[in-house]
Design an enzyme around this catalytic site. Sequence first.
Site: not given
Length: 370
Positions: A48, A131, A149
């Site tokens: 991520e 996020y 996102d």
Amino acid sequence: MTRKSKSEIGKSSLSKSLLVWYDRARRDLPWRAAPGERPDPYAVWLSEIMLQQTTVAAVKAYYEKFLALWPRVDDLAAASLEQVLQAWAGLGYYSRARNLHACAQRVVVEHGGVFPPRESELRRLPGVGPYTAGAIAAIAFDQPAPVVDGNVERVVARLLALETPLPAAKKEIFAFVADILPHDRPGDFAQAMMDLGATVCAPRAPGCLICPLARFCAARGGDPRDFPKKPPKKARPFRRGAAFVLRRADGAVLARRRPERGLLGGMTEFFGSDWREGRAEDWPEKRGRERAPCATANWRLAGEIDHVFTHFALRLAVFVAAAPADFSAPEGGFWLAADDLRAAAFPSVMRKVEACALKAWDLPAPAKPA
DNA sequence: TACCCGTGGGA
DNA sequence: TTCCCAAGGGT
């Protein structure tokens, strides 16, 4: 049995349609666990961070490299920042690498080497914003966290035909996602929304004919590409500068480390002038040779390189010279041995400078770093 | 809120 | 060529 409103049924149906599609069309990605299996939180976190504002294609090789170098968060925490920056070099947004390292150490020291499952705690970690906290909570721990996102923003903006431009529309988008979130498969739902945005609800060529959510989509009446609405972009300024590559007889080159904060923070670079605003045609001769790290060397112009950063474009004149025998590295500088060049923490712009210099010396271009 | 912060690939 | 932008966060 409780009676559901029409909108509740619609939202439930939307999520179901999405998950049915996902089970069939999900992307196979290195950091993604097999269906029904819980992925390693460390792997989810690592991917991520790397995927922030970065394409899947660009991330894959770096993800594999990091996982091979540092299989667990303890390993990454034990590495030096220099090692992490070297491994990150070329991927961009280097504050991510610094935060990655700091976050690994925080997880080890404050959480016993185990990522906390709650979004609120994840959010406190360096480099983990709204996020990423939601993504880790949902994907690694199956928590019902809204994950928004750029893909999700586009999908929802089109579903609702949102007239509100970004970023003002984010609150509304977040609320919508939180509302339709299925509590039985929050991780799959988050990834399904992002997969849909990446492969079907694409920015320029939306595949509405194969979209599982087409019947729910308000933008279908017109052109889906009209959404999301975005503010006009600002012009990108142009900057000029010079870089100096000084080479010793044994092949070592003179380098220095950039300040920890700011542009390319902590990364290795060649000496150079400052980068000032100017026209592309302006020749930086006055800011050229006279700014060189060694006044007695016989500098010659090797060429120019162009590079584009997020908020400005850069053209660097590349000067090269052989180091005089009596010359020693100035304050803040160090010699980078020829054998260490390939592993150095050079950002891409400095790799271009290096390639330009090597070409001027008629030396072979270095092989791609492993 | 607005700006800073990289890079490479695709249209 | 030029423009767009990709699983954003920090300040």
